[in-house]
Design an enzyme around this catalytic site. Structure first.
Site, PDB file in Angstrom:
ATOM      1  CD  GLU A   1      -9.711  -5.156 -20.120  1.00 26.29           C
ATOM      2  OE1 GLU A   1      -9.628  -5.859 -19.739  1.00 26.29           O
ATOM      3  OE2 GLU A   1      -9.639  -3.771 -20.078  1.00 26.29           O
TER       4      GLU A   1
ATOM      5  CG  HIS B   1     -13.528  -3.375 -12.050  1.00 24.47           C
ATOM      6  ND1 HIS B   1     -14.663  -4.159 -11.464  1.00 24.47           N
ATOM      7  CD2 HIS B   1     -13.860  -3.039 -12.847  1.00 24.47           C
ATOM      8  CE1 HIS B   1     -15.491  -4.332 -11.928  1.00 24.47           C
ATOM      9  NE2 HIS B   1     -15.412  -4.014 -13.080  1.00 24.47           N
TER      10      HIS B   1
ATOM     11  CG  HIS C   1     -15.367  -9.201 -11.270  1.00 22.66           C
ATOM     12  ND1 HIS C   1     -16.706  -8.823 -11.933  1.00 22.66           N
ATOM     13  CD2 HIS C   1     -14.066  -9.561 -11.796  1.00 22.66           C
ATOM     14  CE1 HIS C   1     -15.197  -7.936 -13.021  1.00 22.66           C
ATOM     15  NE2 HIS C   1     -14.347  -8.655 -13.126  1.00 22.66           N
TER      16      HIS C   1
ATOM     17  CE  LYS D   1     -18.710  -4.337 -14.888  1.00 22.05           C
ATOM     18  NZ  LYS D   1     -17.538  -3.450 -15.298  1.00 22.05           N
TER      19      LYS D   1
ATOM     20  CG  ASP E   1     -16.814  -1.555 -18.768  1.00 20.63           C
ATOM     21  OD1 ASP E   1     -17.330  -1.654 -18.296  1.00 20.63           O
ATOM     22  OD2 ASP E   1     -15.022  -1.827 -19.010  1.00 20.63           O
TER      23      ASP E   1
ATOM     24  CE  LYS F   1     -12.569  -2.476 -22.673  1.00 18.75           C
ATOM     25  NZ  LYS F   1     -12.033  -3.462 -21.830  1.00 18.75           N
TER      26      LYS F   1
ATOM     27  NE  ARG G   1     -38.615 -11.568 -21.481  1.00 22.09           N
ATOM     28  CZ  ARG G   1     -38.444 -11.120 -21.908  1.00 22.09           C
ATOM     29  NH1 ARG G   1     -38.654  -9.875 -22.502  1.00 22.09           N
ATOM     30  NH2 ARG G   1     -37.055 -11.101 -22.271  1.00 22.09           N
TER      31      ARG G   1
HETATM   32  P1  NAP Z   1     -28.622 -11.689 -20.892  1.00 20.22           P
HETATM   33  O1  NAP Z   1     -27.532 -12.341 -21.631  1.00 20.22           O
HETATM   34  O2  NAP Z   1     -28.842 -10.748 -21.951  1.00 20.22           O
HETATM   35  O3  NAP Z   1     -29.472 -12.308 -20.567  1.00 20.22           O
HETATM   36  C1  NAP Z   1     -30.391 -11.366 -19.961  1.00 20.22           C
HETATM   37  C2  NAP Z   1     -31.515 -12.302 -18.617  1.00 20.22           C
HETATM   38  O4  NAP Z   1     -32.993 -11.766 -18.517  1.00 20.22           O
HETATM   39  C3  NAP Z   1     -31.754 -13.623 -19.626  1.00 20.22           C
HETATM   40  O5  NAP Z   1     -31.769 -14.629 -19.304  1.00 20.22           O
HETATM   41  C4  NAP Z   1     -33.469 -12.563 -20.350  1.00 20.22           C
HETATM   42  O6  NAP Z   1     -33.715 -14.344 -20.339  1.00 20.22           O
HETATM   43  C5  NAP Z   1     -33.577 -12.309 -19.071  1.00 20.22           C
HETATM   44  N1  NAP Z   1     -35.055 -11.809 -19.181  1.00 20.22           N
HETATM   45  C6  NAP Z   1     -35.485 -10.796 -19.345  1.00 20.22           C
HETATM   46  N2  NAP Z   1     -36.667  -9.859 -19.879  1.00 20.22           N
HETATM   47  C7  NAP Z   1     -36.794 -10.427 -18.518  1.00 20.22           C
HETATM   48  C8  NAP Z   1     -37.902 -10.341 -18.832  1.00 20.22           C
HETATM   49  N3  NAP Z   1     -38.739  -9.579 -18.560  1.00 20.22           N
HETATM   50  N4  NAP Z   1     -38.500 -11.031 -16.698  1.00 20.22           N
HETATM   51  C9  NAP Z   1     -37.315 -11.759 -16.736  1.00 20.22           C
HETATM   52  N5  NAP Z   1     -36.289 -12.393 -17.057  1.00 20.22           N
HETATM   53  C10 NAP Z   1     -36.084 -12.221 -18.188  1.00 20.22           C
HETATM   54  O7  NAP Z   1     -27.665 -10.539 -20.246  1.00 20.22           O
HETATM   55  P2  NAP Z   1     -26.470 -10.892 -18.678  1.00 20.22           P
HETATM   56  O8  NAP Z   1     -25.402 -10.294 -19.573  1.00 20.22           O
HETATM   57  O9  NAP Z   1     -26.535 -11.974 -18.593  1.00 20.22           O
HETATM   58  O10 NAP Z   1     -26.370  -9.555 -17.875  1.00 20.22           O
HETATM   59  C11 NAP Z   1     -27.879  -9.872 -17.047  1.00 20.22           C
HETATM   60  C12 NAP Z   1     -26.649  -8.375 -15.815  1.00 20.22           C
HETATM   61  O11 NAP Z   1     -24.954  -8.984 -15.799  1.00 20.22           O
HETATM   62  C13 NAP Z   1     -27.192  -6.910 -17.109  1.00 20.22           C
HETATM   63  O12 NAP Z   1     -27.558  -6.339 -15.428  1.00 20.22           O
HETATM   64  C14 NAP Z   1     -25.734  -6.699 -17.260  1.00 20.22           C
HETATM   65  O13 NAP Z   1     -24.943  -5.394 -17.318  1.00 20.22           O
HETATM   66  C15 NAP Z   1     -24.467  -7.398 -15.588  1.00 20.22           C
HETATM   67  N6  NAP Z   1     -23.220  -8.148 -16.451  1.00 20.22           N
HETATM   68  C16 NAP Z   1     -23.460  -8.705 -17.716  1.00 20.22           C
HETATM   69  C17 NAP Z   1     -21.492  -9.456 -17.718  1.00 20.22           C
HETATM   70  C18 NAP Z   1     -21.549 -10.480 -18.624  1.00 20.22           C
HETATM   71  O14 NAP Z   1     -20.302 -11.266 -18.567  1.00 20.22           O
HETATM   72  N7  NAP Z   1     -22.133 -11.115 -18.804  1.00 20.22           N
HETATM   73  C19 NAP Z   1     -20.747  -8.764 -16.328  1.00 20.22           C
HETATM   74  C20 NAP Z   1     -21.330  -7.815 -15.583  1.00 20.22           C
HETATM   75  C21 NAP Z   1     -22.617  -7.432 -15.398  1.00 20.22           C
HETATM   76  P3  NAP Z   1     -35.312 -14.306 -21.861  1.00 20.22           P
HETATM   77  O15 NAP Z   1     -35.362 -13.201 -22.556  1.00 20.22           O
HETATM   78  O16 NAP Z   1     -35.714 -15.485 -21.690  1.00 20.22           O
HETATM   79  O17 NAP Z   1     -36.261 -13.404 -20.110  1.00 20.22           O
END
Ligand code: NAP
Length: 483
Positions: free
Chosen positions: A216, A240, A178, A148, A235, A330, A51
């Site tokens: 971990e 995994h 992963h 996930k 988790d 952990k 967004r």
């Molecule tokens: P995050 O940092 O909160 O990022 C969320 C992203 O989604 C941002 O780019 C946000 O940008 C966008 N977004 C939110 N609402 C939106 C909407 N209505 N329309 C379009 N874009 C929108 O989350 P994340 O940690 O990257 O995680 C993303 C996914 O991967 C989740 O399902 C999480 O469970 C999974 N995951 C993450 C990790 C990790 O290490 N981070 C590991 C495994 C899995 P805007 O706010 O600008 O829209």
């Protein structure tokens, strides 16, 4: 020898959530590495979508900063970074609104693979899938990638599968775990099905038990609130560790193709017996020099487990009678992931009681020092008679393979390129995920019904004492967790 790069077809890849943590930490650094390896076709492009009201230039700056932070200095060549950033674009889009979709449709090229990475919370999957169709952006050959957690129980996983299935065929859905992209995890299949040596012994006639450990040293840290809603079972185990268990226990698939491999994994999950409460140990790290789990989680009464140990039975011909012990946690003593296949004693000792008890143990180290060790029994050198000792036949992959292992792509690199190639072998199928939840749900429901409180354990230890007892009761013991 340099790692082989298999070319992929031209593609447009859209990362929804392109400004988020996962995109910056993993997805774009992985794509950069594949770009440098020469795997990105000359016209291939990657779109970030979120967004945020930014354009291509701001987005490229953001990703340059992410590469500065998450790509090691030695791998960052300014010319390559510049060329890579030139492939990136940004579209301001709201998953739940109509903003930006027409622009995205217009910017997609005809005739190339279109892949869509849903790096956003699962509550947005349905909205994204629907709009990709409504705006005719998705093609019958498009792929979608989801992260996930895939649900938090069977009902929510089924609902997510149904949401995706309303717009995409199963053959288009790539559910990432992963772990399956890790080189050493894939090696489990090579080891088992590429060698004649192990398979004849790989069953309950010869294997006493198997131990799978993922330990971990870190706590839940900044992820406390998220983790407290999940716990080690959701988790780590449901996804995994279940995958590791499947790869170690499955029957040989007829071919190394997506459905043949996933059919065999599914059979393992469906053959798991329900667990009894005495086969489960839950733990929570206590406060030491640093805050304990409950402080990290921000809930002084939290009953979420940061450690779990299980005794698992697989009811099929191959494994009946051979338990699989599994533990993960952990703030443990060391960071180590390994699988140990402990073989039975020789049926009869010709060397008498003096020789002691000896067992062959095949240890597969997933991290660190990836490799394997086979414990072999030999005669103790010297004149002391026929006394036996165990010595390791040891292979560390880095020593055996040298730079080739270091150049192997990391899990995300491999998996993203598999999406473009259209190869689902290393992704979880919908029925596999549902079967894993179907086994996990009653265990979690049991804890909730009993108001089960995890046992405290000291940070830097091997987990709660009860975990040792889980094996002691069977006359066995955990292998030491060492790095
Ligand atoms: P995050 O940092 O909160 O990022 C969320 C992203 O989604 C941002 O780019 C946000 O940008 C966008 N977004 C939110 N609402 C939106 C909407 N209505 N329309 C379009 N874009 C929108 O989350 P994340 O940690 O990257 O995680 C993303 C996914 O991967 C989740 O399902 C999480 O469970 C999974 N995951 C993450 C990790 C990790 O290490 N981070 C590991 C495994 C899995 P805007 O706010 O600008 O829209």
């Amino acid at each position: 020898m340099v790692a082989r790069v298999i070319p992929v077809e031209d593609f447009d890849l859209v990362i929804f959530g392109g400004t988020g943590d996962l995109a910056r930490r993993k997805i774009f650094p992985s794509l950069y590495h594949r770009f440098v390896a020469g795997q990105m076709p000359p016209e291939a492009r990657v779109f970030g979508a979120a967004r945020a009201d930014i354009g291509d230039a701001d987005f490229r700056t953001m990703i340059r900063e992410a590469l500065d932070e998450f790509v090691p200095d030695a791998d960052r060549d300014p010319e390559q970074v510049k060329a890579f950033l030139g492939r990136l674009h940004f579209v301001t889009i709201d998953a739940t609104g109509e903003n930006g979709w027409a622009e995205l449709a217009q910017r997609m090229r005809p005739g190339v693979i279109r892949a869509f990475y849903f790096s956003v919370g699962p509550s947005l999957f349905g909205a994204l899938a629907e709009r990709l169709h409504k705006h005719k952006i998705a093609t019958p050959d498009s792929r979608i990638v989801v992260e996930k957690p895939f649900g938090r129980d069977l009902a929510s996983a089924k609902a997510l599968n149904a949401t995706l299935a309303a717009h995409f065929a199963e053959s288009q859905v790539y559910r990432i775990d992963h772990y399956l992209g890790k080189e050493t995890v894939q090696n489990l299949m090579a080891l088992r099905f590429g060698n004649m040596l192990f398979e004849p012994l790989w069953n309950s006639h010869y294997v006493d038990h198997i131990q799978i450990t993922v330990a971990e040293t870190v706590g839940v840290g900044g992820r406390g609130a998220y983790y407290d809603n999940a716990g080690a079972m959701r988790d780590m185990v449901q996804n995994h560790m279940m995958q590791l268990l499947c790869l170690i226990a499955m029957e040989p698939p007829a071919r190394f193709d997506p459905d043949a491999v996933r059919d065999e994994k599914l059979k393992v999950i469906r053959a798991l017996d329900p667990l009894e409460p005495h086969e489960i140990v839950r733990g929570q790290y206590a406060a030491g020099d640093e805050p304990g789990y409950r402080e990290d989680a921000g809930d002084p009464k939290s009953r979420t487990e940061s450690f779990i140990a299980l005794k698992i039975h697989i009811s099929n011909w191959r494994w009946a009678g051979t338990p699989i012990y599994l533990r993960t946690g952990k703030k443990l003593k060391s960071r180590a992931s390994e699988i140990a296949v402990v073989f039975k004693d020789a049926p009869h000792s010709i060397f008498g009681d003096d020789a002691g008890q000896h067992r062959n143990i095949l240890t597969i180290r997933l991290q660190p020092n990836e490799g394997m060790t086979l414990g072999v029994t030999i005669k103790e050198p010297g004149p002391g008679g026929m006394r036996l000792i165990d010595v390791p036949l040891d292979m560390t992959f880095a020593d055996a393979l040298g730079p080739e292992l270091e150049e192997a792509p990391d899990a995300y690199e491999r998996l993203i390129m598999d999406v473009i190639r259209g190869n689902q072998t290393l992704f979880m199928r919908g029925d596999e995920v549902e079967a894993a939840w179907a086994w996990t749900d009653p265990i979690i429901e049991g804890w909730e019904a009993r108001h089960d409180v995890p046992k405290p354990y000291d940070p830097g230890s091997n987990g709660p004492e009860d975990s040792m007892m889980l094996l002691h009761r069977d006359g066995r013991r955990w292998r030491e967790i060492k790095p």
